[in-house]
Motif scaffolding. Structure first.
Motif, short mmCIF file in Angstrom:
data_model
loop_
_atom_site.label_atom_id
_atom_site.label_comp_id
_atom_site.label_asym_id
_atom_site.label_seq_id
_atom_site.Cartn_x
_atom_site.Cartn_y
_atom_site.Cartn_z
N SER A 65 0.87 -1.17 0.00
CA SER A 65 0.00 0.00 0.00
C SER A 65 0.91 1.22 0.00
O SER A 65 1.79 1.34 0.86
CB SER A 65 -0.91 0.00 1.23
OG SER A 65 -1.88 1.03 1.17
N ALA A 66 0.72 2.12 -0.98
CA ALA A 66 1.63 3.24 -1.17
C ALA A 66 0.93 4.57 -0.94
O ALA A 66 -0.25 4.74 -1.30
CB ALA A 66 2.22 3.20 -2.58
N GLU A 67 1.66 5.53 -0.36
CA GLU A 67 1.10 6.85 -0.06
C GLU A 67 2.19 7.91 -0.19
O GLU A 67 3.38 7.62 -0.04
CB GLU A 67 0.50 6.87 1.34
CG GLU A 67 1.46 6.43 2.42
CD GLU A 67 0.83 6.24 3.79
OE1 GLU A 67 -0.16 6.93 4.09
OE2 GLU A 67 1.34 5.40 4.56
N HIS A 68 1.77 9.14 -0.47
CA HIS A 68 2.67 10.29 -0.54
C HIS A 68 2.30 11.22 0.60
O HIS A 68 1.23 11.84 0.58
CB HIS A 68 2.53 10.99 -1.89
CG HIS A 68 3.39 12.19 -2.05
ND1 HIS A 68 3.04 13.28 -2.82
CD2 HIS A 68 4.62 12.49 -1.53
CE1 HIS A 68 4.00 14.19 -2.77
NE2 HIS A 68 4.98 13.73 -2.00
N LEU A 69 3.16 11.31 1.58
CA LEU A 69 2.91 12.16 2.75
C LEU A 69 3.51 13.54 2.53
O LEU A 69 4.65 13.66 2.09
CB LEU A 69 3.52 11.53 4.00
CG LEU A 69 3.11 10.10 4.33
CD1 LEU A 69 3.75 9.67 5.65
CD2 LEU A 69 1.61 9.95 4.39
N THR A 70 2.73 14.57 2.83
CA THR A 70 3.23 15.93 2.76
C THR A 70 2.99 16.63 4.10
O THR A 70 2.12 16.23 4.87
CB THR A 70 2.53 16.75 1.65
OG1 THR A 70 1.15 16.94 2.00
CG2 THR A 70 2.63 16.04 0.30
N ARG A 71 3.77 17.65 4.35
CA ARG A 71 3.65 18.38 5.61
C ARG A 71 2.23 18.94 5.79
O ARG A 71 1.64 18.82 6.87
CB ARG A 71 4.69 19.49 5.66
CG ARG A 71 4.69 20.27 6.98
CD ARG A 71 5.71 21.40 6.95
NE ARG A 71 7.08 20.90 6.95
CZ ARG A 71 8.00 21.23 6.06
NH1 ARG A 71 7.69 22.08 5.07
NH2 ARG A 71 9.23 20.75 6.13
N ASP A 72 1.68 19.52 4.75
CA ASP A 72 0.35 20.13 4.85
C ASP A 72 -0.72 19.08 5.13
O ASP A 72 -1.62 19.29 5.97
CB ASP A 72 0.00 20.88 3.56
CG ASP A 72 0.79 22.17 3.40
OD1 ASP A 72 1.40 22.62 4.40
OD2 ASP A 72 0.80 22.72 2.29
N HIS A 73 -0.65 17.94 4.45
CA HIS A 73 -1.64 16.90 4.67
C HIS A 73 -1.54 16.31 6.08
O HIS A 73 -2.55 16.01 6.72
CB HIS A 73 -1.49 15.80 3.63
CG HIS A 73 -2.00 16.19 2.27
ND1 HIS A 73 -1.95 15.33 1.19
CD2 HIS A 73 -2.58 17.33 1.82
CE1 HIS A 73 -2.47 15.94 0.13
NE2 HIS A 73 -2.85 17.15 0.50
N LEU A 74 -0.32 16.13 6.56
CA LEU A 74 -0.14 15.57 7.90
C LEU A 74 -0.64 16.55 8.97
O LEU A 74 -1.16 16.15 10.01
CB LEU A 74 1.32 15.21 8.14
CG LEU A 74 1.82 14.01 7.33
CD1 LEU A 74 3.31 13.83 7.52
CD2 LEU A 74 1.07 12.73 7.73
N GLU A 75 -0.48 17.84 8.71
CA GLU A 75 -1.00 18.84 9.64
C GLU A 75 -2.53 18.76 9.67
O GLU A 75 -3.14 18.81 10.75
CB GLU A 75 -0.56 20.24 9.21
CG GLU A 75 -0.89 21.33 10.21
CD GLU A 75 -0.21 21.15 11.55
OE1 GLU A 75 -0.80 21.57 12.57
OE2 GLU A 75 0.91 20.58 11.60
N ALA A 76 -3.15 18.61 8.50
CA ALA A 76 -4.61 18.48 8.44
C ALA A 76 -5.09 17.20 9.09
O ALA A 76 -6.17 17.15 9.70
CB ALA A 76 -5.08 18.55 6.99
#
Length: 258
Positions: A65-76
């Motif tokens: 299972s693959a995902e792209h984590l970004t700072r903005d998304h993790l903050e949300a």
């Protein structure tokens, strides 16, 4: 009702939040590939709103299972509430996917591969509870060591702005345990591959699927040899080196500790 809920999720995908292309969840748009031909039969790629799964009708669960984590998304994601509504994905043919009944009184948690804690909007949170995104996971492992690993990866992605992450099960040994009427295979280990583009940093962490807090940090190349899965989007130099250690709660990168 289970099928209806799954259908509603797919309907939501076409309204409100626009689902990005699946290739956006993997580095350079290159999906992991199966080098072991025995793993290939009955595999299906399932694209969700912020992660993608390669599902196996043989193991009755995800191979990765693959995902792209970004700072903005993790903050949300910090403001999201877990739905805890597991469901059977009706895009899978009958008999290929796990069922809710398989996990009932199995003694195993339904362990997310792309975690609920990374999901940044209601649609993504709901979709993460697809049984196509979970494996039978030792309860103590899921709630203790693996939870710490997931938290540490979020911190790493936040620190450097983004990270690509692939998570999946490993099955080693001649006698594998199964659960439920579908005979869902129980992983012997679980892996997580992390690639941080800004640092050209890539590594894998592998944990035994037991109550013992046993794990190893490896190079991506070493994991490829064991798993039979290749990660072509990760540059060769980054994949061949390991510049990270883990103390059970946090990663240290080079000389910096956080």
């Amino acid at each position: 009702m289970k099928k209806l809920f799954a259908s509603l999720l797919m309907a939501v995908a076409s309204h409100g939040f626009a689902a990005p292309a699946c290739s956006g969840f993997v580095p350079d748009g290159q999906f992991p590939t199966l080098a072991n031909p025995r793993m290939a039969p009955q595999t299906r790629m399932l694209c969700y709103s912020d992660f993608v799964v390669l599902h196996s009708g043989i193991t009755h669960g995800p191979l990765w299972s693959a995902e792209h984590l970004t700072r903005d998304h993790l903050e949300a994601a910090k403001d999201m509430t877990r739905t805890n509504r597991f469901f059977e994905d009706d895009r899978l043919p009958e008999g290929e996917g796990a069922t809710l009944a398989d996990y009932k009184r199995s003694g195993f948690d339904r362990g997310h591969m792309s975690p609920a804690g990374n999901r940044w909007n209601p649609q993504a949170m709901a979709e993460s509870f697809s049984l196509a995104n979970v494996v039978p996971q030792n309860r103590e492992n899921n709630q203790r060591l693996w939870s710490h690993i997931e938290t540490a990866v979020r911190r790493l992605a936040t620190r450097y702005g983004e990270a690509y992450v692939v998570t999946g099960p490993l099955f080693t040994g001649a006698q594998l345990q199964t659960i439920g009427p579908t005979r869902v295979l129980v992983p012997t280990q679980i892996f997580k591959v992390v690639y941080v583009p800004s640092q050209q940093l890539a590594f894998a962490i592998v944990a035994d699927n037991t109550s013992a807090d046993h794990y190893e940090v490896r190079s991506v190349r070493a994991l490829e040899e064991q798993s039979g899965i290749r990660f072509p989007g990760i540059p060769a130099d980054a994949a061949a080196e390991t510049k990270v250690s883990f103390n059970g709660r946090a990663f240290s990168v080079r000389k910096g500790f956080w």
